[in-house]
Design a protein around this motif. Structure first.
Motif, PDB file in Angstrom:
ATOM      1  N   ILE A 198      22.833 -16.702  31.353  1.00 50.55           N
ATOM      2  CA  ILE A 198      23.161 -16.451  29.954  1.00 50.55           C
ATOM      3  C   ILE A 198      23.225 -17.806  29.255  1.00 50.55           C
ATOM      4  O   ILE A 198      23.487 -18.832  29.879  1.00 50.55           O
ATOM      5  CB  ILE A 198      24.482 -15.674  29.752  1.00 50.55           C
ATOM      6  CG1 ILE A 198      25.677 -16.444  30.311  1.00 50.55           C
ATOM      7  CG2 ILE A 198      24.399 -14.290  30.347  1.00 50.55           C
ATOM      8  CD1 ILE A 198      27.014 -15.834  29.940  1.00 50.55           C
ATOM      9  N   VAL A 199      22.952 -17.801  27.975  1.00 49.97           N
ATOM     10  CA  VAL A 199      23.047 -19.005  27.159  1.00 49.97           C
ATOM     11  C   VAL A 199      24.257 -18.839  26.250  1.00 49.97           C
ATOM     12  O   VAL A 199      24.410 -17.816  25.582  1.00 49.97           O
ATOM     13  CB  VAL A 199      21.764 -19.208  26.319  1.00 49.97           C
ATOM     14  CG1 VAL A 199      21.921 -20.403  25.390  1.00 49.97           C
ATOM     15  CG2 VAL A 199      20.561 -19.382  27.234  1.00 49.97           C
ATOM     16  N   VAL A 200      25.117 -19.855  26.240  1.00 51.74           N
ATOM     17  CA  VAL A 200      26.307 -19.849  25.400  1.00 51.74           C
ATOM     18  C   VAL A 200      26.144 -20.957  24.371  1.00 51.74           C
ATOM     19  O   VAL A 200      25.942 -22.116  24.734  1.00 51.74           O
ATOM     20  CB  VAL A 200      27.587 -20.075  26.233  1.00 51.74           C
ATOM     21  CG1 VAL A 200      28.810 -20.125  25.334  1.00 51.74           C
ATOM     22  CG2 VAL A 200      27.742 -18.998  27.296  1.00 51.74           C
ATOM     23  N   CYS A 201      26.206 -20.599  23.100  1.00 52.61           N
ATOM     24  CA  CYS A 201      26.087 -21.569  22.009  1.00 52.61           C
ATOM     25  C   CYS A 201      27.430 -21.687  21.301  1.00 52.61           C
ATOM     26  O   CYS A 201      27.974 -20.682  20.843  1.00 52.61           O
ATOM     27  CB  CYS A 201      25.030 -21.119  21.002  1.00 52.61           C
ATOM     28  SG  CYS A 201      23.399 -20.944  21.708  1.00 52.61           S
ATOM     29  N   ASP A 202      27.957 -22.892  21.243  1.00 57.75           N
ATOM     30  CA  ASP A 202      29.198 -23.164  20.535  1.00 57.75           C
ATOM     31  C   ASP A 202      28.836 -24.006  19.326  1.00 57.75           C
ATOM     32  O   ASP A 202      28.445 -25.159  19.450  1.00 57.75           O
ATOM     33  CB  ASP A 202      30.166 -23.905  21.448  1.00 57.75           C
ATOM     34  CG  ASP A 202      31.493 -24.232  20.766  1.00 57.75           C
ATOM     35  OD1 ASP A 202      31.637 -23.950  19.552  1.00 57.75           O
ATOM     36  OD2 ASP A 202      32.379 -24.769  21.441  1.00 57.75           O
ATOM     37  N   ALA A 203      28.943 -23.428  18.158  1.00 61.77           N
ATOM     38  CA  ALA A 203      28.595 -24.130  16.928  1.00 61.77           C
ATOM     39  C   ALA A 203      29.850 -24.455  16.130  1.00 61.77           C
ATOM     40  O   ALA A 203      29.860 -24.409  14.918  1.00 61.77           O
ATOM     41  CB  ALA A 203      27.631 -23.282  16.105  1.00 61.77           C
ATOM     42  N   GLY A 262      30.702 -29.110  16.302  1.00 56.31           N
ATOM     43  CA  GLY A 262      29.395 -29.705  16.546  1.00 56.31           C
ATOM     44  C   GLY A 262      28.526 -28.589  17.087  1.00 56.31           C
ATOM     45  O   GLY A 262      28.721 -27.439  16.746  1.00 56.31           O
ATOM     46  N   ALA A 263      27.614 -28.909  17.949  1.00 55.77           N
ATOM     47  CA  ALA A 263      26.812 -27.865  18.585  1.00 55.77           C
ATOM     48  C   ALA A 263      26.714 -28.190  20.061  1.00 55.77           C
ATOM     49  O   ALA A 263      26.388 -29.312  20.440  1.00 55.77           O
ATOM     50  CB  ALA A 263      25.433 -27.790  17.967  1.00 55.77           C
ATOM     51  N   GLU A 264      27.050 -27.225  20.866  1.00 51.60           N
ATOM     52  CA  GLU A 264      26.961 -27.374  22.310  1.00 51.60           C
ATOM     53  C   GLU A 264      26.311 -26.118  22.855  1.00 51.60           C
ATOM     54  O   GLU A 264      26.744 -25.015  22.556  1.00 51.60           O
ATOM     55  CB  GLU A 264      28.360 -27.557  22.902  1.00 51.60           C
ATOM     56  CG  GLU A 264      28.370 -27.845  24.382  1.00 51.60           C
ATOM     57  CD  GLU A 264      29.779 -28.132  24.882  1.00 51.60           C
ATOM     58  OE1 GLU A 264      30.463 -27.170  25.276  1.00 51.60           O
ATOM     59  OE2 GLU A 264      30.181 -29.308  24.876  1.00 51.60           O
ATOM     60  N   VAL A 265      25.261 -26.294  23.621  1.00 50.02           N
ATOM     61  CA  VAL A 265      24.555 -25.172  24.217  1.00 50.02           C
ATOM     62  C   VAL A 265      24.612 -25.333  25.720  1.00 50.02           C
ATOM     63  O   VAL A 265      24.324 -26.408  26.249  1.00 50.02           O
ATOM     64  CB  VAL A 265      23.086 -25.104  23.750  1.00 50.02           C
ATOM     65  CG1 VAL A 265      22.357 -23.951  24.399  1.00 50.02           C
ATOM     66  CG2 VAL A 265      23.018 -25.004  22.232  1.00 50.02           C
ATOM     67  N   SER A 266      25.008 -24.275  26.415  1.00 40.07           N
ATOM     68  CA  SER A 266      25.112 -24.307  27.876  1.00 40.07           C
ATOM     69  C   SER A 266      24.392 -23.111  28.463  1.00 40.07           C
ATOM     70  O   SER A 266      24.350 -22.032  27.870  1.00 40.07           O
ATOM     71  CB  SER A 266      26.573 -24.267  28.319  1.00 40.07           C
ATOM     72  OG  SER A 266      27.288 -25.362  27.788  1.00 40.07           O
ATOM     73  N   VAL A 267      23.859 -23.315  29.648  1.00 48.44           N
ATOM     74  CA  VAL A 267      23.232 -22.232  30.405  1.00 48.44           C
ATOM     75  C   VAL A 267      24.136 -21.940  31.586  1.00 48.44           C
ATOM     76  O   VAL A 267      24.513 -22.844  32.336  1.00 48.44           O
ATOM     77  CB  VAL A 267      21.823 -22.623  30.896  1.00 48.44           C
ATOM     78  CG1 VAL A 267      21.225 -21.518  31.741  1.00 48.44           C
ATOM     79  CG2 VAL A 267      20.923 -22.945  29.712  1.00 48.44           C
ATOM     80  N   LEU A 268      24.523 -20.678  31.736  1.00 50.34           N
ATOM     81  CA  LEU A 268      25.370 -20.255  32.844  1.00 50.34           C
ATOM     82  C   LEU A 268      24.582 -19.367  33.790  1.00 50.34           C
ATOM     83  O   LEU A 268      23.743 -18.579  33.352  1.00 50.34           O
ATOM     84  CB  LEU A 268      26.584 -19.457  32.344  1.00 50.34           C
ATOM     85  CG  LEU A 268      27.536 -20.135  31.383  1.00 50.34           C
ATOM     86  CD1 LEU A 268      28.626 -19.159  30.966  1.00 50.34           C
ATOM     87  CD2 LEU A 268      28.147 -21.360  32.007  1.00 50.34           C
TER      88      LEU A 268
END
Length: 145
Positions: A119-124, A127-133
């Motif tokens: 899954i991809v988690v985007c925290d906007a 700032g912007a942080e994108v993580s792949v879990l």
């Protein structure tokens, strides 16, 4: 120092004294109404407030603390956050990366994520942080960039 709802109410009359996101990095300097403020003091006050509310609702002392931190925070910032928890009178916290916490929330909410799926988690937020879990047998974990 006010926290929570009281801080938001006071912000209406004194917006220059309001910090809506008190979790800051240790090297960031904050100025409130012309006065330097230690970012740790803000985090400590917030953690104390949260612990008081948890104790009030649960009717017992807080024994297990898990703090959600940005995935990009390294050992220095995590240690800083542990010090804040200690100063707030909390037990030693376990640090959970924000995207892992989001994945855990999805699992707890009943979202079907087969083991091995991504899954991809985007925290906007600030700032912007994108993580792949990747979903493992025991939950989610961050994949290396």
């Amino acid at each position: 120092m006010l926290t929570g709802h009281q801080a938001w109410q006071a912000a209406a009359g004194q917006p220059q004294r309001f910090i809506p996101a008190p979790r800051q990095s240790p090297e960031q300097r904050l100025t409130v109404a012309g006065t330097d403020v230690d970012a740790m003091d803000l985090v400590v006050a917030t953690l104390r407030r949260v612990a008081e509310e948890a104790q009030r609702i649960a009717g017992c002392m807080v024994e297990d603390v898990r703090l959600v931190v940005p995935a990009g925070w390294g050992p220095r910032r995590r240690t800083w956050m542990r010090h804040a928890a200690h100063r707030a009178g909390l037990p030693q916290p376990r640090m959970i990366e924000a995207p892992v916490a989001a994945g855990g929330h999805l699992l707890a909410a009943g979202v079907q994520l087969p083991v091995g799926s991504f899954i991809v988690v985007c925290d906007a937020g600030g700032g912007a942080e994108v993580s792949v879990l990747r979903r493992g047998p025991a939950g989610s974990r961050s994949s290396p960039p």
